[in-house]
Write an enzyme that holds these catalytic residues in place. Structure first.
Site, PDB file in Angstrom:
ATOM      1  N   GLU A   1     -16.860 -28.289  24.933  1.00 48.30           N
ATOM      2  CA  GLU A   1     -16.798 -28.331  26.400  1.00 48.30           C
ATOM      3  C   GLU A   1     -16.624 -26.960  27.219  1.00 48.30           C
ATOM      4  OE1 GLU A   1     -14.579 -29.431  24.072  1.00 48.30           O
ATOM      5  OE2 GLU A   1     -12.534 -29.533  24.995  1.00 48.30           O
TER       6      GLU A   1
ATOM      7  N   HIS B   1     -13.768 -26.426  20.631  1.00 46.76           N
ATOM      8  CA  HIS B   1     -13.812 -27.032  22.061  1.00 46.76           C
ATOM      9  C   HIS B   1     -15.345 -26.661  22.715  1.00 46.76           C
ATOM     10  CE1 HIS B   1      -9.748 -28.754  22.316  1.00 46.76           C
ATOM     11  NE2 HIS B   1      -9.545 -27.649  21.702  1.00 46.76           N
TER      12      HIS B   1
ATOM     13  N   CYS C   1     -11.778 -31.266  18.316  1.00 40.99           N
ATOM     14  CA  CYS C   1     -10.393 -30.766  18.095  1.00 40.99           C
ATOM     15  C   CYS C   1      -9.816 -31.818  17.265  1.00 40.99           C
ATOM     16  CB  CYS C   1      -9.865 -29.860  19.137  1.00 40.99           C
ATOM     17  SG  CYS C   1      -8.919 -28.492  18.339  1.00 40.99           S
TER      18      CYS C   1
HETATM   19  N1  GLN Z   1      -3.276 -30.789  17.730  1.00 40.09           N
HETATM   20  C1  GLN Z   1      -4.121 -29.980  16.880  1.00 40.09           C
HETATM   21  C2  GLN Z   1      -3.856 -28.684  16.139  1.00 40.09           C
HETATM   22  O1  GLN Z   1      -3.094 -28.052  17.039  1.00 40.09           O
HETATM   23  C3  GLN Z   1      -5.398 -30.202  17.644  1.00 40.09           C
HETATM   24  C4  GLN Z   1      -5.401 -29.092  18.895  1.00 40.09           C
HETATM   25  C5  GLN Z   1      -6.574 -29.646  20.162  1.00 40.09           C
HETATM   26  O2  GLN Z   1      -6.998 -30.826  19.980  1.00 40.09           O
HETATM   27  N2  GLN Z   1      -6.730 -28.825  20.822  1.00 40.09           N
HETATM   28  O3  GLN Z   1      -4.510 -28.237  15.599  1.00 40.09           O
END
Ligand code: GLN
Length: 543
Positions: free
Chosen positions: A522, A520, A391
């Protein structure tokens, strides 16, 4: 597969103090009943007023676990999914805020037909409705319901009342497990039962009686102490289950089932004993024990100076995914948490990353420590150290590449600099208005989205599938204006959402392993079935 006419419900409540493994105990019970051939589901109840876990600080509250249907839930839901090896949904999670919100919305919609709507029975009725909906959704023989926190908490009363009401209606269908902590004061060196006795009385005050006590502590529960618990808590002595600390949480189903906890619960539910087949769990646990060779992985992010305990809760799915992938390759993961601000104060320090077999940048929000992360990514890209970006880790890898390879030094995310002239990571207008109007709760891009993969890439080789589905939680996106140039220069776009064209995966050509995902992965890793990207990342680390 045993078929039941009636559904059975097991409430898991906590005595004395929280954070002693009630979630893992619930998950382990699920694994045991699954190994008995039942269909099982599990719910988590959080007693706070927040509608979901999405607006809570993960450093204080632990990871926000995202379901396929886009709910932002408690980290225990991840334990359930991992131990039950099944996907759970929004129906499996509730908070006080969520319950009251529905009751009030229903009242405003005249659904109570002009009745006076009261805390009892209408609020616990809504709790029961949700528990039954979750059981129905999975056609579960056995439904586990974990009540968060401890039972003495005022805010838990409505949930205990729901359990009492269900028990009143169908006494044979409800069982209660109390997971309690038995301290061993250092000056005594002896396990003390008194706090659990008080907790048991508090449970009685709510009209409930424990059928089983799971005695958590630093040592085994011995006979004299289980006799005390039996007398003072009104639980059969053989139903006091010893659950001392274990090296790996995956041992817990074996440890508890060695004391026949499953059949003891079936007996409380007026059911016949059923054999448990834990062969796969046993093989898995011995694989863990035999994974001795170490693989050294650095996890880089902000706030990593806050101590190990809170951290391991904030990134629990990432940690578990690394473990699953490592054990798959018979190696033992050794994680080091690196505070990215160190690399801001002194850029030279990134050279220390040479001491690791691989580097992960997990999800994150905000501006702190971001430049340090970018410095680290530059180093692992140039020095061919395996990299997995999750992400924010994908977004920052893209920015690093556009800055240092394409030479656009101003490249940034609008999360860092809203006025940047090179918005490699930007925000769509819809999200912009959410932020402007302070609509933060449940408004990110959440839950499962499809992603089409490009052939002849490491990513495709990992998944061996044309289209995959992965879970998201982010507000910002890769800006497609940069796609072609970045791709041509080597940071390839290898996964794209077919409907929206949003970039979901980037992969660096000619690097041993350098992959960033907008989602994600994970969340979908399972103990005996590691996530393909984590699996291939660890393989690259070992090489
Ligand atoms: N801060 C980034 C966004 O909002 C990544 C979010 C995250 O890593 N879950 O897009």
């Amino acid at each position: 597969m045993s078929k039941l006419k009636k559904r059975k419900f097991i409430f898991v409540v906590g005595g004395v103090l929280s954070g002693v493994g009630k979630g893992v105990t619930t998950a382990s019970l699920g694994a045991i009943f699954k190994a008995k051939g039942f269909s099982v589901t599990a719910l988590k109840i959080d007693p706070y007023v927040n509608v979901d876990a999405g607006t809570m600080n993960p450093i204080e509250h632990g990871e926000v676990f995202v379901t396929d249907d886009g709910d932002e839930t408690d980290q225990d839901m991840g334990n359930y999914e991992r131990f039950l090896d099944t996907d759970l949904y929004s129906n499996n999670y509730m908070t006080t805020g969520r319950i009251y919100l529905s009751v009030i919305e229903n009242e405003r919609a005249m659904k109570y037909k002009g009745k006076c709507v009261e805390v009892v029975p209408h609020v616990p009725e809504e709790v029961i409705r949700r528990i039954e909906a979750a059981a129905k959704e999975k056609d579960a023989n056995i439904t586990l319901i974990e009540v968060g926190g401890t039972l003495g908490e005022y805010q838990n009363l409505i949930f205990l009342e729901a359990a009492r009401m269900m028990k009143m209606r169908n006494p044979e269908n409800i069982a209660v497990v109390m997971v309690s902590y038995l301290p061993v004061p250092s000056h005594l060196g002896e396990m003390k039962t008194k706090p659990t006795q008080y907790a048991s009385r508090t449970l009685n005050t709510a009209g409930l009686q424990a059928d089983i006590i799971v005695a958590r502590g630093s040592m085994e529960l011995d006979k004299p102490r289980s006799e005390k618990l039996a007398v003072f808590c009104g639980v059969r002595r053989e139903n006091c289950i010893s659950a001392p600390d274990v090296a790996s949480i995956y041992e817990l189903p074996l440890k508890m089932e060695a004391q026949d906890i499953g059949n003891k619960l079936l007996k409380a539910l007026k059911m016949k004993s059923v054999k448990t087949d834990l062969t796969k769990w046993k093989a898995f646990v011995s694989k863990i024990e035999n994974s001795k060779k170490e693989v050294k992985i650095a996890v880089i992010g902000k706030y990593f100076g806050t101590g190990k305990f809170t951290l391991s809760d904030s990134y629990i799915s990432v940690i578990e995914a690394i473990k699953h992938a490592s054990w798959f390759s018979n190696v033992k993961p050794v994680l080091t948490w690196v505070d990215s601000e160190e690399y801001e104060k002194d850029k030279n320090k990134v050279k220390d990353l040479k001491n690791f077999d691989g580097v992960i940048v997990p999800g994150g929000f905000g501006t702190r420590g971001v430049e340090g992360i970018i410095n680290a990514i530059e180093f692992v890209r140039e020095n061919k150290i395996p990299y997995l970006g999750l992400c924010y880790g994908m977004q920052l890898a893209s920015i690093e590449f556009v800055r240092h390879v394409l030479g656009k030094t101003k490249a940034n995310t609008v999360e860092m600099d809203p006025k940047t002239t090179e918005p490699v990571i930007h925000i769509n207008p819809n999200q912009e208005s959410n932020v402007k109007n302070h609509r933060y709760g449940g408004t990110m891009r959440l839950g499962a989205y499809d992603c089409a993969l490009r052939y002849d890439t490491k990513t495709y080789e990992a998944y061996k599938q044309d289209v995959i589905s992965e879970r998201h939680r982010h507000r910002y996106e890769f800006n497609n204006d940069y796609r072609e140039e970045m791709d041509n220069a080597g940071l390839q776009v290898v996964g794209v959402n077919p409907e929206s064209g949003l970039v979901e995966i980037v992969e660096l050509k000619g690097h041993p392993f350098f992959v960033g995902t907008q989602f994600h992965p994970e969340f979908k890793s399972r103990p005996m079935n590691p996530h393909p990207l984590f699996r291939e990342f660890v393989k690259a680390c070992i090489k």
